[in-house]
Design a protein around this motif. Structure first.
Motif, short mmCIF file in Angstrom:
data_model
loop_
_atom_site.label_atom_id
_atom_site.label_comp_id
_atom_site.label_asym_id
_atom_site.label_seq_id
_atom_site.Cartn_x
_atom_site.Cartn_y
_atom_site.Cartn_z
N THR A 250 3.16 2.99 -14.47
CA THR A 250 2.51 3.66 -13.68
C THR A 250 2.24 5.08 -13.95
O THR A 250 2.97 5.67 -14.89
CB THR A 250 3.08 3.75 -12.03
OG1 THR A 250 4.43 4.29 -12.43
CG2 THR A 250 3.11 2.24 -11.57
N GLY B 283 -0.22 -0.99 -13.47
CA GLY B 283 -0.99 0.20 -12.67
C GLY B 283 -2.47 -0.05 -13.20
O GLY B 283 -2.79 -0.86 -14.25
N GLY C 179 2.47 1.70 -3.25
CA GLY C 179 1.43 2.18 -4.34
C GLY C 179 1.01 3.76 -4.02
O GLY C 179 0.88 4.31 -5.16
N ASN C 180 1.09 4.00 -3.03
CA ASN C 180 0.72 5.42 -2.60
C ASN C 180 1.80 6.41 -2.96
O ASN C 180 1.28 7.68 -3.05
CB ASN C 180 0.62 5.54 -0.85
CG ASN C 180 -0.19 6.97 -0.50
OD1 ASN C 180 -1.02 7.52 -1.15
ND2 ASN C 180 0.56 7.63 0.47
N TRP D 89 0.91 -1.31 -0.04
CA TRP D 89 0.03 0.04 0.02
C TRP D 89 0.91 1.16 -0.03
O TRP D 89 0.60 2.14 -0.83
CB TRP D 89 -0.76 -0.09 1.10
CG TRP D 89 -1.84 1.12 1.06
CD1 TRP D 89 -3.02 1.24 0.57
CD2 TRP D 89 -1.58 2.30 1.75
NE1 TRP D 89 -3.71 2.58 0.85
CE2 TRP D 89 -2.69 3.30 1.42
CE3 TRP D 89 -0.71 3.18 2.38
CZ2 TRP D 89 -2.90 4.78 1.92
CZ3 TRP D 89 -0.69 4.37 2.78
CH2 TRP D 89 -1.83 5.10 2.46
N THR E 25 6.46 -1.34 -9.12
CA THR E 25 6.59 -2.61 -8.44
C THR E 25 6.28 -3.76 -9.06
O THR E 25 5.19 -4.02 -9.64
CB THR E 25 5.65 -2.30 -7.12
OG1 THR E 25 5.88 -1.21 -6.38
CG2 THR E 25 5.84 -3.75 -6.09
N HIS F 260 3.26 5.70 -5.72
CA HIS F 260 3.23 5.32 -7.45
C HIS F 260 4.63 4.80 -7.71
O HIS F 260 4.91 5.22 -8.99
CB HIS F 260 3.11 6.81 -8.00
CG HIS F 260 1.77 7.41 -7.63
ND1 HIS F 260 0.51 7.08 -8.06
CD2 HIS F 260 1.54 8.49 -6.86
CE1 HIS F 260 -0.52 7.83 -7.65
NE2 HIS F 260 0.33 8.69 -6.88
#
Length: 157
Positions: free
Chosen positions: A146, A139, A95-96, A92, A101, A98
């Motif tokens: 992304t 993404g 991803g927050n 998380w 990954t 960006h």
């Protein structure tokens, strides 16, 4: 200059390539680029939209010859955690931010970044530096990349 006539996905083409082109993650996501194979052959990739080339894909040139795509090894770090709850929390946070990954079962893979690595350790993650090809998730909006920060109205400060 000779052009790429078709991009063939890994496992869908047969034949012997005349050469290989080794590209990092950024260079494997292109719409238009002049590329050089390991044997010195220069060629033009010119697609209507950006393509995400993967390791083992084939570029068929106008003359019917093939150039095999090889994913270049990059400086990366594999992230694991003691349990799935910690790994989900780490995912998380990545991803927050960006961050591109790659998902490998119970392992997350990112590019080396000492600031992010410190954050991951503080979240309970374990880090193992690796040199490997990098093929992150595309993404939510796909296209192998992304997105940037200009898409929404809140700050990450």
């Amino acid at each position: 200059m000779i052009r790429v006539k078709a991009v063939k996905l890994a496992g869908t083409w047969t034949g012997k390539p005349i050469a290989r082109v080794t590209l990092d993650r950024e260079d494997r996501y292109r719409r238009r680029a002049v590329l050089s194979a390991d044997n010195g052959t220069s060629f033009l990739l010119d697609e209507p939209t950006a393509v995400h080339l993967r390791h083992g894909d084939c570029l068929e040139l106008e003359d019917g010859t093939f150039i095999e795509v090889v994913a270049k090894c990059e400086d990366l770090v594999d992230i694991t955690a003691g349990d799935s709850a910690h790994l989900i929390k780490i995912a998380w946070h990545l991803g927050n931010r960006h961050l591109p990954t790659q998902l490998l079962g119970n392992t997350l893979r990112i590019r080396r970044d000492h600031v992010i690595e410190s954050m991951v350790e503080q979240l309970g993650g374990r880090l193992v530096p690796v040199s490997a090809p990098f093929d992150p998730e595309g993404g939510a909006y796909g296209r192998g990349q992304t997105h940037g920060h200009g898409h929404h109205g809140h700050s990450h400060g």
